[in-house]
Motif scaffolding. Structure first.
Motif, PDB file in Angstrom:
ATOM      1  N   GLU A  23     -10.034   0.437   2.468  1.00  0.00           N
ATOM      2  CA  GLU A  23     -10.669   0.886   3.374  1.00  0.00           C
ATOM      3  C   GLU A  23     -10.104  -0.752   4.971  1.00  0.00           C
ATOM      4  OE1 GLU A  23     -15.042   1.683   4.326  1.00  0.00           O
ATOM      5  OE2 GLU A  23     -15.410   3.158   2.820  1.00  0.00           O
ATOM      6  N   HIS A  24      -9.327  -0.200   5.573  1.00  0.00           N
ATOM      7  CA  HIS A  24      -8.572  -0.900   6.204  1.00  0.00           C
ATOM      8  C   HIS A  24      -9.402  -0.772   8.076  1.00  0.00           C
ATOM      9  CE1 HIS A  24      -6.363  -1.560   2.920  1.00  0.00           C
ATOM     10  NE2 HIS A  24      -6.787  -2.664   3.041  1.00  0.00           N
ATOM     11  N   ILE A  45      -1.806   4.494   4.879  1.00  0.00           N
ATOM     12  CA  ILE A  45      -1.758   3.539   6.505  1.00  0.00           C
ATOM     13  C   ILE A  45      -0.890   3.126   6.930  1.00  0.00           C
ATOM     14  CG2 ILE A  45      -1.189   1.975   4.066  1.00  0.00           C
ATOM     15  CD1 ILE A  45      -4.228   1.524   5.862  1.00  0.00           C
ATOM     16  N   HIS A  79     -13.030  -3.373  -0.147  1.00  0.00           N
ATOM     17  CA  HIS A  79     -12.336  -2.947  -1.905  1.00  0.00           C
ATOM     18  C   HIS A  79     -13.275  -3.564  -2.834  1.00  0.00           C
ATOM     19  CE1 HIS A  79      -8.423  -3.292  -0.036  1.00  0.00           C
ATOM     20  NE2 HIS A  79      -8.724  -2.342  -1.142  1.00  0.00           N
ATOM     21  N   SER A 137      -8.284   2.738  12.126  1.00  0.00           N
ATOM     22  CA  SER A 137      -9.231   2.817  10.664  1.00  0.00           C
ATOM     23  C   SER A 137      -8.604   3.847   9.679  1.00  0.00           C
ATOM     24  CB  SER A 137     -10.715   2.629  10.583  1.00  0.00           C
ATOM     25  OG  SER A 137     -11.317   3.783  11.185  1.00  0.00           O
ATOM     26  N   SER A 179      -6.485  -8.567   1.064  1.00  0.00           N
ATOM     27  CA  SER A 179      -5.995  -7.336   0.990  1.00  0.00           C
ATOM     28  C   SER A 179      -4.526  -7.783   0.930  1.00  0.00           C
ATOM     29  CB  SER A 179      -6.033  -6.197   0.688  1.00  0.00           C
ATOM     30  OG  SER A 179      -6.240  -6.041   2.628  1.00  0.00           O
ATOM     31  N   GLU A 235     -11.205  -5.692   5.814  1.00  0.00           N
ATOM     32  CA  GLU A 235     -10.160  -4.741   4.267  1.00  0.00           C
ATOM     33  C   GLU A 235     -12.254  -4.846   3.687  1.00  0.00           C
ATOM     34  OE1 GLU A 235     -10.438  -6.442   1.631  1.00  0.00           O
ATOM     35  OE2 GLU A 235     -10.004  -7.727   1.384  1.00  0.00           O
ATOM     36  N   THR A 270      -2.503  -5.588   2.080  1.00  0.00           N
ATOM     37  CA  THR A 270      -2.499  -4.193   3.218  1.00  0.00           C
ATOM     38  C   THR A 270      -2.780  -5.283   4.235  1.00  0.00           C
ATOM     39  OG1 THR A 270      -3.051  -2.176   1.314  1.00  0.00           O
ATOM     40  CG2 THR A 270      -3.315  -2.222   3.448  1.00  0.00           C
ATOM     41  N   ALA A 271      -3.806  -5.954   3.999  1.00  0.00           N
ATOM     42  CA  ALA A 271      -4.465  -6.455   5.347  1.00  0.00           C
ATOM     43  C   ALA A 271      -3.614  -7.134   5.867  1.00  0.00           C
ATOM     44  CB  ALA A 271      -5.885  -7.556   4.962  1.00  0.00           C
ATOM     45  N   ASN A 326       0.886  -1.364  -0.248  1.00  0.00           N
ATOM     46  CA  ASN A 326      -0.248  -0.012   0.209  1.00  0.00           C
ATOM     47  C   ASN A 326       0.622   1.291  -0.119  1.00  0.00           C
ATOM     48  OD1 ASN A 326      -1.701   2.250   0.887  1.00  0.00           O
ATOM     49  ND2 ASN A 326      -3.458   0.470   1.193  1.00  0.00           N
ATOM     50  N   ILE A 338      -8.908  -7.481  11.362  1.00  0.00           N
ATOM     51  CA  ILE A 338      -9.052  -6.650  10.784  1.00  0.00           C
ATOM     52  C   ILE A 338      -9.595  -7.126   9.887  1.00  0.00           C
ATOM     53  CG2 ILE A 338      -7.491  -6.691   8.943  1.00  0.00           C
ATOM     54  CD1 ILE A 338      -5.298  -7.758  10.421  1.00  0.00           C
TER      55      ILE A 338
END
Length: 251
Positions: A199-200, A115, A141, A214, A150, A139, A152-153, A110, A137
């Motif tokens: 969104e995370h 983030i 998308h 978040s 993701s 996430e 990122t997660a 990311n 967690i």
């Protein structure tokens, strides 16, 4: 003038990169690479090996299976690479690490500054709350995203595990599970729908108390801006593997 090769130039993020660079005076895209070439303000090739133009750096927003060939040819041409593609397999990550022995490579799941600050905050919270709080967690998308969870997660989960005394086991959703949650679990849940950019949310759930940290991305520009900052950074580095922390530490 920073000369950029845009790998994955006809994808969603590739088009954002092209637009942002066109608005800047200190960099330009000299060539693009895409499996579906089309007319553009710059020449587009199907492979880096065919690119004739000189370049300072490659920015990659493509698909994970395209990364090994890109890195092989980048090594031959001695061009630094910013890898922003997610969903890399273990073998593909090994290829990336090997390539970093000969060229500078910047890799982040990311490219958003926000983030990466979230990750630092989550690590501090995890150190303090690890014994008495469950960690989950979530996430979200858009419905066209192919990999789940993701990148990122997973990056957030790995960052949490780095600071824990006892490592957590990743649990991807709880469909069909009939037993209660175990203490060593770290739940990771994926939502796909509409045009959600990204969104995370990290939830620390304790007894009668919940802490939530978040981040919400409102446009793809934030990732493109981060990738351009990474490109400016990586061209001045020695061979090696760099990430967003390297850039944040530089200030």
């Amino acid at each position: 003038m920073l000369k950029i090769i845009n790998h994955g130039c006809n994808g969603k993020m590739g088009r954002v990169i092209s637009r942002l660079v066109s608005e800047k005076s200190d960099c330009k895209i000299v060539a693009g690479i895409d499996k579906n070439p089309s007319s553009s303000d710059f020449p587009i090739y199907t492979s880096l090996k065919d690119v004739k133009e000189d370049a300072d750096v490659i920015i990659d927003f493509s698909f994970h299976s395209a990364v090994p060939e890109l890195l092989k040819n980048a090594e031959l041409k001695k061009i630094p690479v910013v890898v922003a593609t997610t969903g890399l397999s273990d073998d593909e990550l090994c290829t990336l690490k090997e390539a970093a022995k000969t060229i500078p490579i910047f890799r982040s799941a990311n490219m958003s500054l926000g983030i990466n600050i979230l990750i630092n905050l989550v690590k501090e919270a995890a150190k303090i709350l690890q014994n008495n709080y469950d960690i989950e967690i979530i996430e979200k998308h858009h419905n066209m995203k192919k990999d789940a969870p993701s990148g990122t997660a997973l990056m957030i989960a790995d960052a949490i595990n780095e600071v824990l005394t006892e490592k957590k086991e990743y649990i991807y959703g709880r469909h069909s599970k009939t037993d209660t949650r175990k203490e060593n679990e770290l739940g990771i849940h994926a939502i796909r729908g509409g045009t959600i950019v990204g969104e995370h949310e990290v939830i620390f759930a304790g007894h009668d108390e919940i802490l939530t940290i978040s981040h919400s991305a409102r446009s793809r520009e934030i990732f493109a801006i981060g990738a351009l900052k990474a490109a400016e950074f990586i061209v001045n580095q020695k061979p090696g593997l760099y990430d967003m922390n390297s850039l944040l530490e530089k200030g």
